[in-house]
Scaffold this active site. Structure first.
Site, short mmCIF file in Angstrom:
data_model
loop_
_atom_site.label_atom_id
_atom_site.label_comp_id
_atom_site.label_asym_id
_atom_site.label_seq_id
_atom_site.Cartn_x
_atom_site.Cartn_y
_atom_site.Cartn_z
N LYS A 79 0.86 -1.18 0.00
CA LYS A 79 0.00 0.00 0.00
C LYS A 79 0.90 1.23 0.00
O LYS A 79 1.92 1.25 0.72
CB LYS A 79 -0.86 -0.07 1.27
CG LYS A 79 -1.92 1.00 1.43
CD LYS A 79 -2.73 0.72 2.70
CE LYS A 79 -3.88 1.69 2.90
NZ LYS A 79 -4.72 1.36 4.07
N SER A 152 -9.71 1.30 2.91
CA SER A 152 -8.84 2.13 2.11
C SER A 152 -7.76 1.34 1.36
O SER A 152 -7.18 1.86 0.41
CB SER A 152 -8.16 3.18 2.98
OG SER A 152 -7.30 2.55 3.91
N SER A 176 -9.84 -1.08 7.11
CA SER A 176 -9.27 -0.84 5.78
C SER A 176 -8.60 -2.03 5.11
O SER A 176 -8.29 -1.96 3.93
CB SER A 176 -8.27 0.31 5.85
OG SER A 176 -8.96 1.51 5.67
#
Ligand code: GLN
Length: 484
Positions: A79, A152, A176
């Protein structure tokens, strides 16, 4: 090569058996990234074929001289909130669009033998539930391109789901990892708070942030945890406890175990019928395998979301203060004084959701209001944690939906922030309590994925993996088909 649907532990076995080299493996993933990136947008930065080739050649060399670890030569994505030396880290924000860190964080450092392919897309600073709050454009759901993949860590989940990476790092503060795992039909795991170091991960809400993984199966999560858990002097919230053999006993089944289903998780707004049904199917399965399944109560569930959306903006407003054009952030060239630097940097650099939380957080922490908001939310957080402590006196594990609905359409919740927030209503309580949780794919409805969540006691990741693995192995269901 057609191995890209395989879990990491299988790729490991193949690499060790010399079925293919790390370089061959990496280049087949790169090919897949080049095919899908335009459509799915799972990455903010893709490393060059040359750079990836170098990293894979290094892994091949390590294997040749017999220095192989679990991750040697495994292609992965991180990420874009994990700092990577020499490769930009944007947090999906305009304010960091050219930021290049000078060091690797601990998770990246511990994966040095694996092959990083790129930095995955996310909601700006990990705030969001759909991956639409990215300055680099939304990520698409690989099973239906009009739907969101969840956020996310949407890019991380999609990279794994669509076979662009063998595993991916994500972060989970209120859901997330688990939410995009549910929406993208992969396994998403968040450990007990403090189990994996967050050193070198851009902080969102430091008292809740955890580092975890998106993987093809449960065993991969367990084995990655073995590789990544542990005390780190550079992150004072990491716990000094032995790292266990988390993958041991995973196949032992659930006979004699006590499993709870929290009734409040079906009373939150808008739990859809296919989601409800998927949990009923799991209940029947677990009972047929010899577990005792009972209804349990987590009475503060309905207050958890309100508390989270006070705590998070508060910590965000403080954590994001350093992006001011002086310490971090792209500085405007024409600013006349310090105030203008601050204002212009932050005005132009932050997106809507980040600004919303900074403003809310500045308010909830202000001296006139701190007692009625922030300090009260801390008390609710304590009560939510106590709910779990009480339930875990009665049962060994909790099984529940990951999120109330199947993936929603792109754009559908963008005009109403609260509708976006409720996507996390079933993942947030766990985060407040700090307990470990995992989402695994269990059903689909009109080719849209549905995930189920397993939750365990603090530091009891082994039980978590064992129950999740049993469901994964025994449940009959129809996997959604990739649209690309
Ligand atoms: N969607 C939640 C939020 O926006 C969770 C984010 C997260 O876990 N990083 O705060």
């Amino acid at each position: 090569m057609n191995s890209m649907h395989l879990p990491v532990h299988q790729l490991r076995a193949d690499l060790d058996a010399k079925k293919y080299s790390a370089q061959e493996l990496a280049s087949s993933y790169m090919k897949r990234i080049h095919e899908t990136q335009k459509t799915l947008n799972a990455f903010i930065t893709v490393l060059s074929d040359e750079e990836v080739g170098k990293r894979a050649a290094y892994a091949d060399e390590l294997m040749r001289v017999g220095k192989t670890s679990f991750l040697t030569g495994i292609p992965y994505a991180a990420k874009d909130i994990f700092l990577t030396r020499g490769i930009r880290t944007t947090a999906a924000s305009k304010i960091l669009k050219e930021y290049v860190a000078t060091y690797d964080g601990t998770a990246i450092e511990k994966s040095a033998d694996a092959v990083l392919l790129g930095k995955a897309n996310l909601d700006e600073f990990a705030m969001g539930s759909s991956n639409e709050y990215s300055a680099f454009g939304p990520v698409k759901n690989p099973y239906s391109l009009e739907h969101v993949p969840g956020g996310s860590s949407g890019g991380s989940a999609v990279a794994v789901a669509s076979q662009q990476a063998a595993f991916a790092f994500g972060t989970d503060t209120g859901g997330s990892i688990r939410l995009p795992a549910g929406f993208s039909s992969v396994v998403g795991f968040k450990p007990t708070y403090g189990r994996i170091s967050r050193y070198g991960v851009i902080a969102m809400d430091s008292s809740l942030d955890t580092v975890g993984f998106l993987t093809q199966d449960v065993r991969d999560s367990a084995m990655l945890l073995e590789a990544l858990a542990g005390r780190d002097e550079r992150d004072s919230t990491t716990i000094d406890r032995p790292v266990e053999k988390y993958s041991e006993g995973m196949e032992d089944g659930v006979a004699g175990m006590r499993i709870g289903i929290p009734k409040e998780y079906f009373e939150v707004d808008g739990v859809q019928e296919p989601v409800r049904r998927s949990i009923e199917d799991i209940r029947a399965l677990l009972e047929s395998l010899g577990a005792t399944v009972q209804e349990v109560s987590l009475p503060h569930t309905r207050y958890a979301m309100a508390a989270y959306y006070i705590l998070t903006p508060s910590e965000v407003s403080s954590n994001l203060a350093k992006f001011d054009g002086i310490r971090y952030g792209t500085r405007p060239l024409n600013a006349k004084n310090l105030d203008e630097i601050y204002l212009e940097t932050r005005e132009n650099g932050f997106g809507k959701e980040a600004k919303r939380r900074i403003m809310l957080g500045a308010f909830t922490l202000s001296s006139n209001h701190i007692d009625s908001y922030y300090n009260k939310a801390l008390k609710v957080r304590r009560l939510a944690a106590q709910d779990f402590e009480n339930v875990f006196k009665e049962v060994d594990m909790i099984v529940c939906p990951t999120t109330p609905t199947v993936p929603f359409k792109l754009g559908e919740r963008m005009t109403d922030p609260v509708s976006m927030y409720v996507a996390d209503s079933l993942t947030i309580p766990t985060s407040l309590a700090g307990v470990p949780a995992l989402s695994l794919p269990v059903a689909s409805h009109n080719n849209l994925p549905i995930g189920a969540q397993c939750i365990a006691r603090l530091f009891d990741e082994r039980t978590l993996f064992r129950v999740a693995r049993t469901i994964e192995r025994e449940l009959q269901w129809t996997k959604p088909r990739l649209a690309i």
